[in-house]
Every structure is written in structure tokens, then in C-alpha cells.
Design an enzyme around this catalytic site. Sequence first.
Site, PDB file in Angstrom:
ATOM      1  N   ASP A 229       0.920  -1.269   0.081  1.00 59.46           N
ATOM      2  CA  ASP A 229       0.025   0.006   0.018  1.00 59.46           C
ATOM      3  C   ASP A 229       0.713   1.353  -0.086  1.00 59.46           C
ATOM      4  O   ASP A 229       0.451   2.155   0.519  1.00 59.46           O
ATOM      5  CB  ASP A 229      -1.054  -0.068   1.343  1.00 59.46           C
ATOM      6  CG  ASP A 229      -2.056  -1.042   1.197  1.00 59.46           C
ATOM      7  OD1 ASP A 229      -2.287  -1.504  -0.047  1.00 59.46           O
ATOM      8  OD2 ASP A 229      -2.564  -1.444   1.924  1.00 59.46           O
ATOM      9  N   GLN A 230       2.107   1.139  -0.574  1.00 61.17           N
ATOM     10  CA  GLN A 230       2.762   2.267  -0.582  1.00 61.17           C
ATOM     11  C   GLN A 230       3.211   2.990  -2.072  1.00 61.17           C
ATOM     12  O   GLN A 230       4.148   3.805  -2.099  1.00 61.17           O
ATOM     13  CB  GLN A 230       4.239   2.093   0.186  1.00 61.17           C
ATOM     14  CG  GLN A 230       3.958   1.588   1.758  1.00 61.17           C
ATOM     15  CD  GLN A 230       3.458   2.630   2.530  1.00 61.17           C
ATOM     16  OE1 GLN A 230       4.084   3.788   2.179  1.00 61.17           O
ATOM     17  NE2 GLN A 230       2.468   2.446   3.154  1.00 61.17           N
TER      18      GLN A 230
END
Length: 285
Positions: A229-230
Site C-alpha cells: 500500500d505504498q
Amino acid sequence: MTSRTARLLITCPDKPGIVSAVSSFLYNHGANITDLDQHASAPEGGTYFMRLEFQTPHLDMSRQLLAQTFEERVARHYNMDWRISYADDVKKMAILVSKVDHALMELLWRWSSGALPCEITTVISNHDALAEAVGRFGVPFHVVPVNKDNKVEAEAKIQALLQGNDLVVLARYMQILSGDFVTGWPHRIINIHHSFLPAFVGANPYQQAYDKGVKLIGATAHYVTADLDQGPIIEQGVERVSHRESVETLRELGQNVERNVLARAVRWHLEDRVIVHGNKTIVFA
């Protein structure tokens, strides 16, 4: 006109003369510029970004020679990172999904109505729950079960099914892809995360949002990297909520945001409107 459209994306150090050099080159070789967006990161000494569309019927050279000549006469001089794509080279897209169908159905519906310029080649799931729904769109559906004991083998099967595709979309695929898997698809996997990143990373973000008493919920479409999720964010959306909403209501409202955010991000990628720069994106939407 779409079939005659070419798109040029450029990233380079900013300096005077870039627009003139690019437009003059295209003019001199019979191209007609029909759209141009640009952005510089600073008034001086920054990074310059451009997205340009031009029409190709009257080009005086082949696509291959055009690219070679542009590199020699323009791109090299300005130290450009660049690429040209053509709208009639329709991108092939595969979708990974688990059991929740709202994001998947939105993509399939928009594609079937002509709103997504791509060919959806396959839908892959770790469950069979959506086989019938996908089948109504005439898209092949494959089930590849995944568990903690067969993850390597499952990813190998998925990779085999994905060969030949240009883009992979995770439409609420509830499995974490390995770093080795992701590395093979740089900036070619788009995920929809059901929260407004960087808040509420990981599982069950609507419960997290409820526990925090948030007044806004949202969704984030981003490119997938090895860091969970980066990855570079392409698009986000929000919905205002209050203390009256339950977790289930938050989830219902959020799913509506998710489907639209993901559809926009996918369309922008397909139309070559996204330039990735570091861990950020420049989106000429």
C-alpha cells in the site's frame, strides 16, 4: 480520429525551448498536435513533464523512424525520458479479484459500454464465486486457489495466465502479491485500496475508520510495489460521513467511492495520462 492518435509522454530537466523543439519536430514531419498538457515542478531548475497528443495520417515517416529521429534530434539534447504510444495499439488488461464484486463489475460494465479503451483478456480469482457474473460479459474466468502452502505455485500459475497483458488490475483481490511477482510488472499493476491512504493501511480499514470516528472516508487507486500500500498514488476520492453511520454503512458508501476511483485510474493509465516520477505521479486528466 482516435485510431489516428499518438501520445507522447516526456520527463526531463526543465529548460527553455522544450515546447518549441517538440512542436517544431512534429510539425516538420507532418503531425498535427491536438492536445498538450505540461507541468514544471519549479519556476527554474525543476523537472518538466509533458503529455502531448498528435494526429498521424500525414506523417512523412514510419513509426519506428519517427521514434529514432526524435531521440536523435530532440530527446537526447534535452536529456528526456520519453515514450510514444498509439491509440490503435489497444492495451490488453487482466483483472484479479476475490469474492467482492463491485469494483470488478464497474470495470466490466464500463468496458462493455466502450468507456474503457482496452481488451479485457481474463479475470482471475482465488474463488469461484464470480464465475457466472463474469461469464455474462464473455470474458474468460480462471480460478487459482491460494493458501499459505501453495503461494509460490499459485503465483506461477497466475503469471502464466497474465502473459501478453499490458496491465493488471487488482479489483479487491484480497491476497498480497510477492515482491518477485510485483517486480515483473513495474507500474503495470493498479490496486484499489479501500481507504484514503496513507491512513488505515492494511486489513479492515472501515472498522479502523469507524473506531477513529472519521468524518471522511475514501478510496485510493495506486500502482503496486513491493511495499504494501505504498506505491505511487494515481487517484483518490472521499465521501463525507458522520457519527450516525455504522461500519456497514461506511462500507457501502466506501464501495461506491472505490468503484469510481478505480475506473478513473484505470482509464487514465490506458490513455497514457500518468507519468510516474519517484513515488509520485503526474496525472494529466
